[in-house]
Scaffold this active site. Structure first.
Site, PDB file in Angstrom:
ATOM      1  N   ASP A  68       0.668  -0.384  -1.889  1.00  0.00           N
ATOM      2  CA  ASP A  68       0.035   0.920  -1.678  1.00  0.00           C
ATOM      3  C   ASP A  68       0.912   1.908  -0.921  1.00  0.00           C
ATOM      4  O   ASP A  68       1.952   1.539  -0.365  1.00  0.00           O
ATOM      5  CB  ASP A  68      -1.318   0.749  -0.945  1.00  0.00           C
ATOM      6  CG  ASP A  68      -1.266  -0.313   0.151  1.00  0.00           C
ATOM      7  OD1 ASP A  68      -0.161  -0.619   0.631  1.00  0.00           O
ATOM      8  OD2 ASP A  68      -2.332  -0.832   0.521  1.00  0.00           O
ATOM      9  N   ASN A 137     -12.602  -4.441   7.191  1.00  0.00           N
ATOM     10  CA  ASN A 137     -13.776  -4.342   6.306  1.00  0.00           C
ATOM     11  C   ASN A 137     -13.611  -5.183   5.043  1.00  0.00           C
ATOM     12  O   ASN A 137     -14.398  -5.068   4.106  1.00  0.00           O
ATOM     13  CB  ASN A 137     -14.032  -2.868   5.926  1.00  0.00           C
ATOM     14  CG  ASN A 137     -12.860  -2.256   5.170  1.00  0.00           C
ATOM     15  OD1 ASN A 137     -11.886  -2.930   4.846  1.00  0.00           O
ATOM     16  ND2 ASN A 137     -12.947  -0.959   4.882  1.00  0.00           N
ATOM     17  N   HIS A 139     -10.936  -5.099   2.974  1.00  0.00           N
ATOM     18  CA  HIS A 139     -10.121  -4.549   1.878  1.00  0.00           C
ATOM     19  C   HIS A 139      -8.845  -5.360   1.678  1.00  0.00           C
ATOM     20  O   HIS A 139      -8.326  -5.968   2.605  1.00  0.00           O
ATOM     21  CB  HIS A 139      -9.826  -3.047   2.066  1.00  0.00           C
ATOM     22  CG  HIS A 139      -8.881  -2.685   3.162  1.00  0.00           C
ATOM     23  ND1 HIS A 139      -9.021  -1.545   3.928  1.00  0.00           N
ATOM     24  CD2 HIS A 139      -7.765  -3.280   3.643  1.00  0.00           C
ATOM     25  CE1 HIS A 139      -8.040  -1.467   4.794  1.00  0.00           C
ATOM     26  NE2 HIS A 139      -7.263  -2.499   4.648  1.00  0.00           N
ATOM     27  N   GLU A 144     -11.173  -0.512  -1.048  1.00  0.00           N
ATOM     28  CA  GLU A 144     -12.209  -0.494  -0.026  1.00  0.00           C
ATOM     29  C   GLU A 144     -13.518  -1.066  -0.579  1.00  0.00           C
ATOM     30  O   GLU A 144     -13.700  -1.135  -1.798  1.00  0.00           O
ATOM     31  CB  GLU A 144     -12.442   0.960   0.422  1.00  0.00           C
ATOM     32  CG  GLU A 144     -11.216   1.640   1.038  1.00  0.00           C
ATOM     33  CD  GLU A 144     -10.948   1.221   2.482  1.00  0.00           C
ATOM     34  OE1 GLU A 144     -11.074   0.040   2.828  1.00  0.00           O
ATOM     35  OE2 GLU A 144     -10.601   2.108   3.283  1.00  0.00           O
TER      36      GLU A 144
HETATM   37  C1  F6R Z   1      -1.101  -2.617   3.582  1.00  0.00           C
HETATM   38  C2  F6R Z   1      -2.383  -2.955   2.988  1.00  0.00           C
HETATM   39  C3  F6R Z   1      -3.597  -3.176   3.834  1.00  0.00           C
HETATM   40  C4  F6R Z   1      -3.320  -4.013   5.086  1.00  0.00           C
HETATM   41  C5  F6R Z   1      -4.600  -4.225   5.890  1.00  0.00           C
HETATM   42  C6  F6R Z   1      -4.350  -5.022   7.153  1.00  0.00           C
HETATM   43  O1  F6R Z   1      -0.101  -2.497   2.592  1.00  0.00           O
HETATM   44  O2  F6R Z   1      -2.487  -3.009   1.810  1.00  0.00           O
HETATM   45  O3  F6R Z   1      -4.574  -3.823   3.047  1.00  0.00           O
HETATM   46  O4  F6R Z   1      -2.784  -5.249   4.694  1.00  0.00           O
HETATM   47  O5  F6R Z   1      -5.141  -2.993   6.222  1.00  0.00           O
HETATM   48  O6  F6R Z   1      -3.539  -4.282   8.017  1.00  0.00           O
HETATM   49  P1  F6R Z   1      -2.889  -4.935   9.304  1.00  0.00           P
HETATM   50  O7  F6R Z   1      -1.940  -5.989   8.827  1.00  0.00           O
HETATM   51  O8  F6R Z   1      -2.157  -3.811   9.983  1.00  0.00           O
HETATM   52  O9  F6R Z   1      -3.997  -5.510  10.113  1.00  0.00           O
END
Ligand code: F6R
Length: 250
Positions: A68, A137, A139, A144
């Site tokens: 992403d 959450n 994702h 989401e």
């Molecule tokens: C990032 C991504 C997100 C993160 C998720 C966890 O490329 O796709 O899904 O993996 O938000 O973020 P952290 O690792 O910062 O807790």
């Protein structure tokens, strides 16, 4: 099917995840890697950089596709995911820049960019390993909680909870991007192996829900219950609720 790579700390657990990737790259130097950003993969990337410096693995023939990118941030913005990947992996290993791919956050036509990225994913080929983090959450990528699992790359409006979680990296709430382009759940599930990284107390509840709860687009990571080979890399804090409810499974 879930395989657990667990250890007391993030650093130790990340080492186990890195060993999985190192082994894969030794066996297949032309591997396609699906990559994630955020805090979860930081130690994992540091271990891969070390293994590359030590000559154990090469990225010269590796291709990468990232999950992403924030809408509105150019690759030279220090909070863009392109910047993150250069800082933490690409500039520190022998990967060829032309073999690394992220969605463009500054594309004028977001729908066209999503279509381009979907085509590119097909062209680059099935990832041998897809690295994922999990949002508070549930994702994965920036898919989401919703009524349906998005199949392909799409432009996503981030939820309040994600914007709040991401705000730790920005100086004000106003600066936090409200949209992202994210690989879809269908594209994520194409990978031959999936590696989900989850560390810290904040991930304990959602990790249990995702792995043992109902499979529902309200908890996007729950779709991993239907995937083939999934490695769950977690520290003791993230495993706490799972162990409490399901015993010492790992
Ligand atoms: C990032 C991504 C997100 C993160 C998720 C966890 O490329 O796709 O899904 O993996 O938000 O973020 P952290 O690792 O910062 O807790």
């Amino acid at each position: 099917m879930f395989h657990f790579l667990c250890a007391s700390t993030k650093k130790e657990a990340s080492r186990l995840a890195a060993d999985l990737a190192i082994d894969l790259l030794k066996k297949n130097p032309e591997a396609v890697l699906g990559l994630a950003t955020g805090s979860s993969p930081l130690d994992f990337y540091a271990d891969l950089v070390e293994a590359n410096k030590a000559g154990q693995i090469s990225f010269k023939k590796v291709k990468s596709v990232n999950l992403d990118e924030y809408v509105g941030l150019a690759p030279d913005h220090d909070q863009s995911y392109a910047y993150f990947m250069h800082e933490n992996l690409f500039d520190k290993v022998d990967i060829l820049p032309e073999n690394t791919h992220l969605p463009s956050g500054t594309a004028k036509d977001l729908d066209a960019e999503c279509r381009r990225y979907h085509e590119l994913l097909l062209e680059v080929g099935t990832p041998d390993l897809q690295v994922l983090g999990i949002g508070n959450n549930g994702h994965i990528g920036f898919n989401e909680p919703a009524d349906v699992f998005p199949e392909n790359t799409s432009a996503v409006t981030l939820t309040e909870s994600t914007i709040r979680a991401n705000s730790r990296f920005f100086s004000s709430m106003d600066e936090v991007p409200k949209m992202a382009i994210s690989m879809g759940v269908g594209e994520i599930l194409r990978a031959k192996k999936i590696l989900l990284l989850a560390f810290g107390t904040a991930k304990a509840e959602i990790l249990e829900k995702a792995l043992f709860g109902e499979v529902t687009p309200r908890v996007p990571a729950s779709i991993l219950q239907t995937a083939g080979e999934v490695y769950i890399c977690a520290d003791d804090e993230a495993m706490a609720v799972i162990r409490e409810k399901h015993g010492a499974i790992a």
